[in-house]
Each structure stands twice: as C-alpha cells, then as structure tokens.
Scaffold this motif. Structure first.
Motif, PDB file in Angstrom:
ATOM      1  N   ASP A 296      20.623  -5.908 -50.092  1.00 50.92           N
ATOM      2  CA  ASP A 296      21.553  -6.118 -48.982  1.00 50.92           C
ATOM      3  C   ASP A 296      20.831  -6.737 -47.789  1.00 50.92           C
ATOM      4  O   ASP A 296      21.445  -7.239 -46.868  1.00 50.92           O
ATOM      5  CB  ASP A 296      22.154  -4.770 -48.520  1.00 50.92           C
ATOM      6  N   MET A 297      19.484  -6.606 -47.770  1.00 58.09           N
ATOM      7  CA  MET A 297      18.737  -7.071 -46.595  1.00 58.09           C
ATOM      8  C   MET A 297      17.730  -8.140 -46.994  1.00 58.09           C
ATOM      9  O   MET A 297      16.605  -8.170 -46.531  1.00 58.09           O
ATOM     10  CB  MET A 297      17.997  -5.884 -45.981  1.00 58.09           C
ATOM     11  N   ILE A 298      18.144  -8.999 -47.887  1.00 58.55           N
ATOM     12  CA  ILE A 298      17.215  -9.977 -48.428  1.00 58.55           C
ATOM     13  C   ILE A 298      16.805 -11.008 -47.363  1.00 58.55           C
ATOM     14  O   ILE A 298      15.770 -11.633 -47.448  1.00 58.55           O
ATOM     15  CB  ILE A 298      17.825 -10.639 -49.696  1.00 58.55           C
ATOM     16  N   GLU A 299      17.632 -11.162 -46.313  1.00 59.32           N
ATOM     17  CA  GLU A 299      17.301 -12.085 -45.228  1.00 59.32           C
ATOM     18  C   GLU A 299      16.423 -11.353 -44.218  1.00 59.32           C
ATOM     19  O   GLU A 299      16.797 -10.289 -43.719  1.00 59.32           O
ATOM     20  CB  GLU A 299      18.568 -12.552 -44.520  1.00 59.32           C
ATOM     21  N   ALA A 300      15.296 -11.940 -43.850  1.00 59.24           N
ATOM     22  CA  ALA A 300      14.350 -11.259 -42.960  1.00 59.24           C
ATOM     23  C   ALA A 300      14.964 -10.856 -41.613  1.00 59.24           C
ATOM     24  O   ALA A 300      14.793  -9.716 -41.180  1.00 59.24           O
ATOM     25  CB  ALA A 300      13.136 -12.128 -42.743  1.00 59.24           C
ATOM     26  N   PRO A 301      15.719 -11.744 -40.915  1.00 60.23           N
ATOM     27  CA  PRO A 301      16.245 -11.330 -39.610  1.00 60.23           C
ATOM     28  C   PRO A 301      17.178 -10.117 -39.737  1.00 60.23           C
ATOM     29  O   PRO A 301      17.154  -9.222 -38.905  1.00 60.23           O
ATOM     30  CB  PRO A 301      17.017 -12.562 -39.121  1.00 60.23           C
ATOM     31  N   VAL A 302      17.971 -10.100 -40.816  1.00 57.32           N
ATOM     32  CA  VAL A 302      18.885  -8.966 -41.029  1.00 57.32           C
ATOM     33  C   VAL A 302      18.073  -7.697 -41.239  1.00 57.32           C
ATOM     34  O   VAL A 302      18.347  -6.642 -40.654  1.00 57.32           O
ATOM     35  CB  VAL A 302      19.782  -9.216 -42.273  1.00 57.32           C
ATOM     36  N   ALA A 303      17.060  -7.805 -42.066  1.00 57.40           N
ATOM     37  CA  ALA A 303      16.243  -6.638 -42.389  1.00 57.40           C
ATOM     38  C   ALA A 303      15.540  -6.122 -41.132  1.00 57.40           C
ATOM     39  O   ALA A 303      15.492  -4.915 -40.887  1.00 57.40           O
ATOM     40  CB  ALA A 303      15.223  -7.006 -43.461  1.00 57.40           C
ATOM     41  N   TYR A 304      14.950  -7.023 -40.328  1.00 57.59           N
ATOM     42  CA  TYR A 304      14.267  -6.587 -39.101  1.00 57.59           C
ATOM     43  C   TYR A 304      15.248  -5.956 -38.123  1.00 57.59           C
ATOM     44  O   TYR A 304      14.955  -4.941 -37.485  1.00 57.59           O
ATOM     45  CB  TYR A 304      13.526  -7.758 -38.442  1.00 57.59           C
ATOM     46  N   ASP A 305      16.419  -6.590 -38.009  1.00 57.54           N
ATOM     47  CA  ASP A 305      17.442  -6.069 -37.101  1.00 57.54           C
ATOM     48  C   ASP A 305      17.781  -4.624 -37.457  1.00 57.54           C
ATOM     49  O   ASP A 305      17.785  -3.732 -36.602  1.00 57.54           O
ATOM     50  CB  ASP A 305      18.693  -6.952 -37.256  1.00 57.54           C
ATOM     51  N   ALA A 306      18.041  -4.414 -38.740  1.00 53.48           N
ATOM     52  CA  ALA A 306      18.436  -3.075 -39.193  1.00 53.48           C
ATOM     53  C   ALA A 306      17.288  -2.088 -39.029  1.00 53.48           C
ATOM     54  O   ALA A 306      17.484  -0.945 -38.597  1.00 53.48           O
ATOM     55  CB  ALA A 306      18.869  -3.155 -40.661  1.00 53.48           C
ATOM     56  N   ALA A 307      16.066  -2.520 -39.365  1.00 49.26           N
ATOM     57  CA  ALA A 307      14.908  -1.620 -39.285  1.00 49.26           C
ATOM     58  C   ALA A 307      14.625  -1.231 -37.829  1.00 49.26           C
ATOM     59  O   ALA A 307      14.389  -0.057 -37.525  1.00 49.26           O
ATOM     60  CB  ALA A 307      13.691  -2.288 -39.902  1.00 49.26           C
ATOM     61  N   TYR A 308      14.656  -2.208 -36.931  1.00 47.16           N
ATOM     62  CA  TYR A 308      14.385  -1.916 -35.517  1.00 47.16           C
ATOM     63  C   TYR A 308      15.458  -0.978 -34.958  1.00 47.16           C
ATOM     64  O   TYR A 308      15.171  -0.054 -34.202  1.00 47.16           O
ATOM     65  CB  TYR A 308      14.348  -3.210 -34.703  1.00 47.16           C
ATOM     66  N   GLU A 309      16.710  -1.244 -35.334  1.00 40.71           N
ATOM     67  CA  GLU A 309      17.803  -0.425 -34.813  1.00 40.71           C
ATOM     68  C   GLU A 309      17.620   1.037 -35.240  1.00 40.71           C
ATOM     69  O   GLU A 309      17.709   1.955 -34.431  1.00 40.71           O
ATOM     70  CB  GLU A 309      19.126  -0.974 -35.328  1.00 40.71           C
ATOM     71  N   LYS A 310      17.324   1.194 -36.522  1.00 40.42           N
ATOM     72  CA  LYS A 310      17.173   2.561 -37.038  1.00 40.42           C
ATOM     73  C   LYS A 310      15.950   3.250 -36.436  1.00 40.42           C
ATOM     74  O   LYS A 310      15.991   4.446 -36.106  1.00 40.42           O
ATOM     75  CB  LYS A 310      17.051   2.486 -38.566  1.00 40.42           C
ATOM     76  N   ALA A 311      14.860   2.500 -36.278  1.00 41.08           N
ATOM     77  CA  ALA A 311      13.634   3.097 -35.711  1.00 41.08           C
ATOM     78  C   ALA A 311      13.877   3.527 -34.264  1.00 41.08           C
ATOM     79  O   ALA A 311      13.536   4.645 -33.871  1.00 41.08           O
ATOM     80  CB  ALA A 311      12.491   2.092 -35.786  1.00 41.08           C
ATOM     81  N   VAL A 312      14.481   2.653 -33.477  1.00 41.79           N
ATOM     82  CA  VAL A 312      14.716   2.974 -32.055  1.00 41.79           C
ATOM     83  C   VAL A 312      15.677   4.155 -31.942  1.00 41.79           C
ATOM     84  O   VAL A 312      15.482   5.065 -31.113  1.00 41.79           O
ATOM     85  CB  VAL A 312      15.260   1.724 -31.309  1.00 41.79           C
ATOM     86  N   GLU A 313      16.676   4.173 -32.793  1.00 43.48           N
ATOM     87  CA  GLU A 313      17.635   5.290 -32.782  1.00 43.48           C
ATOM     88  C   GLU A 313      16.901   6.603 -33.111  1.00 43.48           C
ATOM     89  O   GLU A 313      17.074   7.607 -32.426  1.00 43.48           O
ATOM     90  CB  GLU A 313      18.699   5.005 -33.838  1.00 43.48           C
ATOM     91  N   GLY A 314      16.051   6.551 -34.127  1.00 40.61           N
ATOM     92  CA  GLY A 314      15.296   7.751 -34.531  1.00 40.61           C
ATOM     93  C   GLY A 314      14.369   8.223 -33.413  1.00 40.61           C
ATOM     94  O   GLY A 314      14.292   9.413 -33.108  1.00 40.61           O
ATOM     95  N   PHE A 315      13.647   7.279 -32.785  1.00 44.77           N
ATOM     96  CA  PHE A 315      12.722   7.662 -31.706  1.00 44.77           C
ATOM     97  C   PHE A 315      13.491   8.244 -30.519  1.00 44.77           C
ATOM     98  O   PHE A 315      13.046   9.188 -29.868  1.00 44.77           O
ATOM     99  CB  PHE A 315      11.904   6.450 -31.230  1.00 44.77           C
ATOM    100  N   SER A 316      14.675   7.674 -30.236  1.00 45.45           N
ATOM    101  CA  SER A 316      15.450   8.134 -29.069  1.00 45.45           C
ATOM    102  C   SER A 316      15.977   9.548 -29.285  1.00 45.45           C
ATOM    103  O   SER A 316      16.139  10.301 -28.324  1.00 45.45           O
ATOM    104  CB  SER A 316      16.635   7.208 -28.800  1.00 45.45           C
ATOM    105  N   GLN A 317      16.291   9.885 -30.531  1.00 45.34           N
ATOM    106  CA  GLN A 317      16.871  11.208 -30.790  1.00 45.34           C
ATOM    107  C   GLN A 317      15.810  12.250 -31.169  1.00 45.34           C
ATOM    108  O   GLN A 317      16.141  13.381 -31.533  1.00 45.34           O
ATOM    109  CB  GLN A 317      17.880  11.098 -31.937  1.00 45.34           C
ATOM    110  N   ALA A 318      14.554  11.868 -31.071  1.00 48.75           N
ATOM    111  CA  ALA A 318      13.487  12.750 -31.556  1.00 48.75           C
ATOM    112  C   ALA A 318      13.356  14.029 -30.746  1.00 48.75           C
ATOM    113  O   ALA A 318      13.598  14.029 -29.533  1.00 48.75           O
ATOM    114  CB  ALA A 318      12.165  11.990 -31.515  1.00 48.75           C
ATOM    115  N   ARG A 319      12.985  15.093 -31.444  1.00 46.94           N
ATOM    116  CA  ARG A 319      12.566  16.320 -30.750  1.00 46.94           C
ATOM    117  C   ARG A 319      11.069  16.465 -31.004  1.00 46.94           C
ATOM    118  O   ARG A 319      10.624  17.221 -31.827  1.00 46.94           O
ATOM    119  CB  ARG A 319      13.338  17.513 -31.310  1.00 46.94           C
ATOM    120  N   GLY A 320      10.301  15.608 -30.343  1.00 44.01           N
ATOM    121  CA  GLY A 320       8.853  15.598 -30.518  1.00 44.01           C
ATOM    122  C   GLY A 320       8.407  14.524 -31.491  1.00 44.01           C
ATOM    123  O   GLY A 320       8.868  14.476 -32.635  1.00 44.01           O
TER     124      GLY A 320
END
Ligand code: SF4
Ligand code: FES
Length: 543
Positions: A296-320
């Motif tokens: 589903d993410m064979i295109e690099a920009p799509v894959a980076y977009d999704a990965a960055y979004e998920k990483a930032v979301e995870g870091f923002s909701q972190a409890r430590g």
C-alpha cells in the motif's frame, strides 16, 4: 635555515631530510619506485638518481660536482647543494632505468587493474624512451595467489621490495621474500605461509606497479572512472582516514588517505573491506508501519508521510520516552535526533547504543594499532548527548526501559546487532526504529524508517583519541533511505507543520555551538585536506 637548490629552485629545508623528501614536499617531481615515506630506504631501483653539486669544505666551500649520480632518496639534503634531475646525465639515467625495467615487463596495460594509477606507466610517458629496442623473448613469470586478499602477477614486478619491507617493518609478519637471482628473481611467500595478516592489503597500495592486486577489486572498474571522496573509518573507533572510491552510486573500494597524525599510510583489511553492507541486498529501503501492507506504501513520499505522521503521533501521546542512539551515527545525527525527541518530551531518557568489541587492541611492530572497539563514534554520540543532560550506557538503558512506554531506537550497524534482551524489553511499547538492515526489532517496530550508512551522508566522528574528524557523503542513500539527521529534521518540521530544513553539517555545527555550548564543533573538527582528486588529462569517452 639551510637551503638547497633543486632544478633552479632554491628551497629551505629541515635538517635530516633526504633530497627526494625535500623535493616532494615542495611539489618537485623526482621519479621514484623503491622509496616510500613509511619504509626503510634501500635505494635499489635507481630511477631517482640525480646530478648533485655540493660546496667542498677543502676548497673554500666552492661548489663542485659529485662525480657520480646520487640516489636522491638516500642522500641527505645539505646546505648549499645544487641538484639537477633534469640535466642530460640525470635524464640519460632515467631513460636507461625505464628501459631496463620494461625489458621483461609485459605490455598488458589494457587488462591491468593498475593502469591509470601505475608509476611504471606514468614514468614511461614522462621519462621513458617511447620505443622498445628489446627484440628478444621476454621472461615469463607466474601468477600467484599469495593470500586471502592479494594476487601477485610476478612478471609485472619491478623488484622494488616495498612489499617485502612492509611485512618486515610494519606488520612484523615476514610473509613476503625475494627468491632467485638476476632476471629470474621474484617475490614469493615464505613456503607454506600465506600473506595473511590484518594489514595485508596495504601491500597492494604500496606496489608501484600492477604486480600486487586486490582480489576484491580485480577487473571491477577502470580506475579513471572512480570518484574519490574523503572519508573516515565507519566500522571501528580508529578514525583512520580513508578515501571512498565509487562510480554511479556504487562503492568499488576503500583506500587509506595519508594522515601522519592518525593512520599514517595504512588501514586494516577490516576497514578496507568492511563497507560491503552498504550494498547489502537486504538493506531497508522504504519506511514501513506495523500491520500495514507494504504494497500500500510502495511510493516513497506516501510511505514517509505515513511513517512521520505515526511517529509524531506516538511521540506526542507518549507517557515517557527513551531514546537509544547508536555509536554508528555521526555527531550531527545524534544531535538532531536528541533535539527532535526532547522537543516532544523534555525528560526523554537518552542512551548510547551497544558498543561492540572484538578481542584486544593490537599494535604492530611498525606502530600501527588495530582497535577492538567496533564502532566509529561512541565518544562523539556520548559527547553530544551529554550536551543535553544525563547519558546512559546500553546496560543502564535496558535496566530502566520499563519506566517508558515509547521508544526511539537507531541501529546502523554493519550486521544484526539486536539482542534478545532488547527485543523483549521493547515488546508492548510504541517503538520507532531507524535502521539500515533488517533485524528482529525492525520487524516488530510500530514505525520503521530506513537510515543511511556513513558513506551515504556527511558528518563528524570522534575517534578513540578524541579527535573530531569530518567526512563527506560519497554516494546518495540507497533507494529511499535518508540520513538520520535528515529524518530528525523532517520529524521536527512535521511536529509544527513546517517545511523541513535540508540537512547541512556546517549549519548544525553553528547551532550546536550557539545553543548547547558545543563550541568544539566550530573549532576542533579536522577536515579532509584537498588535493586527492585526480583529473584526467584527456577526455574520457564512454562507449
Ligand atoms: S610486487 Fe610490487 S611492491 Fe613488491 S617488489 Fe614487486 S613491484 Fe615492488
Ligand atoms: S627511489 Fe631512489 S633508488 Fe629507488
């Protein structure tokens, strides 16, 4: 200061140097084969002979010619000497030596790996006759497999004995010897003993002709197609200065770069051949999310977009958050990743990844040391993280990881580095992994982002002697990998919804000094000195 005049140029010199050294230090070319700065002087090739005039103290210091030509590689430079390497007598000797060396030398430059960087070829153009007078049958010598990395094509050898002296004086292993006499004399290994020591492939570099060849580079590429990028050992803590030789995004070989303060003229075989993981067919090439179909993410920009979004979301909701930054990263990578993660969580626990060791440090009789520590920048990453606060080592990280529910982990090791302890400690936590090769941790990460090896980015390493040294990017990252520094900048920009900055090492150094008191990144970094690049003197046409 004493002065000497070489080919009409008056030069000041330090006492104790030979004429050839003074000439080479001042950009005057005197042909030489057997002389090498790192080896004893034997003066056996005779091509460096020159006409020397010297003041005669028994005749009121009148300048008088020394009757015979003198080997400039062995004759100490003296005050008031006048040296001619371009006089008729000197030129006649150069032509005679060239003719003698070429008598039995095969004319196989078109199939010789050394062509293009061969002293015999170069001096033939500059100092040779241009025509062979030898009509007899040439003596044929054998090809020999002398060690795991080195082949010897004996009939190309000019018996300069550099290789023999190297194994006697630098490694102390004595594998190479001269056997035979006269025209049938040849280099060989001591019976039953292969040329197999940790520095063995340096003999390939010091062989002035194509006699000693690198098995790994054999027939791989004509040297004039190779681009040379100055770099630093990215495998061990030595900080050895190297040159990455590459073409069209493919690395072909690493060579030592002379640095008298670090590695002198040598590198270990481990460093020379340790780059193969850069082109490993299993390199991580695209970002991935756990549970998402990679197609589903064979295109690099799509894959980076999704990965960055998920990483930032995870870091923002972190409890430590706990961040483990690898000793394989550059100082700039570590700085930007630490800055990025601390913007999310100021109390992030920072730690340096595991620092691999193999055996003991080993110092050879010639003074060269091979280090047991197999990471290029443990000290640099620690130095940078200390600029943000407390830094833990890997063991303490594992002990304290239970207090955190979100992890940022980077790898970039040349082989699988992940321990079962680490995998189980990460289980059940939101994990962002930046790495170059597949590991168990990469397979189970919530977000996986492909990093770039040191050959694919610019940065700074701090070696075992706390020397900060800059390296340049040789090739672009493989496929869609990105340097860890650029990934950090992308993630920082994503957090605030801005366009990311393009990574630039110089501006990062400025920032490190101004905002975190790391002024040494403005004042103490050793940059590669220029003059390595060799421009072809003719147009190269690719057919
Ligand atoms: S093999 Fe190369 S380095 Fe060794 S003696 Fe022959 S020419 Fe010199
Ligand atoms: S370089 Fe002087 S004799 Fe060989």
């Amino acid at each position: 200061m004493p002065t000497i005049t070489i080919n009409g140029r008056e030069i000041e010199f330090e006492k104790g140097k030979v004429i050839l050294q003074v000439a080479l230090d001042n950009g005057i070319e005197i042909p030489h084969y057997c002389y090498h700065d790192g080896l004893s002087i034997v003066a056996n090739c005779r091509i460096c002979l020159a006409e020397v005039w010297a003041p005669n103290p028994r005749n009121d210091d009148k300048l008088e010619p020394i009757p015979k030509l003198l080997p400039t590689c062995q004759t100490p430079a003296g005050d008031g000497q006048v040296v001619y390497t371009n006089s008729p007598k000197s030129i006649l000797n150069q032509k005679a030596v060239m003719e003698y060396l070429l008598i039995n030398h095969p004319v196989d430059c078109p199939v010789c790996d050394q062509a293009g960087e061969c002293h015999l070829q170069d001096y033939s153009y500059q100092f040779g006759r241009g025509q062979a007078r030898f009509a007899e049958q040439k003596i044929k010598q054998p090809k020999k497999d002398v060690g795991p990395h080195v082949l010897l094509y004996s009939d190309r050898c000019i018996m300069c004995t550099r290789c023999v002296r190297f194994t006697r004086e630098v490694t102390g292993t004595n594998e190479l010897i001269v056997v035979g006499r006269g025209a049938t004399e040849q280099i060989d290994v001591f019976p039953g003993i292969a040329l197999d020591n940790e520095l063995s492939a340096n003999v390939i570099d010091i062989c002035p002709v194509g006699a000693l060849l690198d098995k790994d580079f054999l027939f791989q590429q004509r040297v004039w197609f190779l681009h040379k990028t100055p770099s630093i050992d990215g495998i061990t803590c030595s900080g050895d200065n190297i040159s990455v030789e590459h073409n069209n995004g493919q690395v072909y070989r690493l060579k030592p770069r002379t640095n008298l303060d670090v590695n002198k003229w040598w590198i270990t075989d481990e460093v020379r051949y340790g780059w193969k993981f850069v082109h490993d067919e299993n390199r991580l090439r695209l970002p991935a999310l756990r549970g998402e179909d990679p197609y589903d993410m064979i295109e690099a920009p799509v894959a980076y977009d999704a990965a960055y979004e998920k990483a930032v979301e995870g870091f923002s909701q972190a409890r430590g958050i706990a961040a483990l930054l690898s000793p394989m990263l550059s100082c700039e990578d570590a700085y930007l990743l630490a800055k990025m993660i601390l913007e999310h969580e100021p109390d992030t626990m920072l730690a340096v990844g595991p620092v691999p060791h193999d055996g003991q440090d080993k110092t050879f009789p010639g003074g060269f040391t091979m280090y047991a520590e197999k990471a290029p920048n443990a000290r640099g990453v620690k130095r940078v993280l200390a600029g943000f606060g407390k830094v833990l080592d890997f063991e303490s990280f594992l002990e304290q990881i239970g207090n955190f529910n979100t992890l940022l982990i980077t790898g970039n090791y040349p082989s699988d580095w992940v321990t079962p302890d680490l995998v189980s400690a990460c289980t059940g936590k939101f994990t962002v992994v930046i790495d170059t090769l597949p590991t168990k941790l990469a397979a189970s990460a919530d977000v996986l982002i492909p990093g770039a090896t040191w050959i694919e980015k610019a940065g700074t390493f701090e070696n075992v002697n706390n020397r900060l040294q800059a390296f340049e990017r040789a090739i672009d990252p493989i496929d869609y990998g990105k340097s860890e520094a650029q990934i950090a900048l992308d993630l920082m920009a994503r957090k605030v919804g801005e366009t990311p900055r393009v990574y630039n090492a110089k501006s990062v150094h400025q920032e490190m000094a101004e905002t975190h008191g790391m002024g040494e990144f403005l004042t103490d970094i050793h940059y590669p000195t220029g003059g390595e690049a060799v421009e072809s003197d003719m147009e190269v046409v690719e057919l």
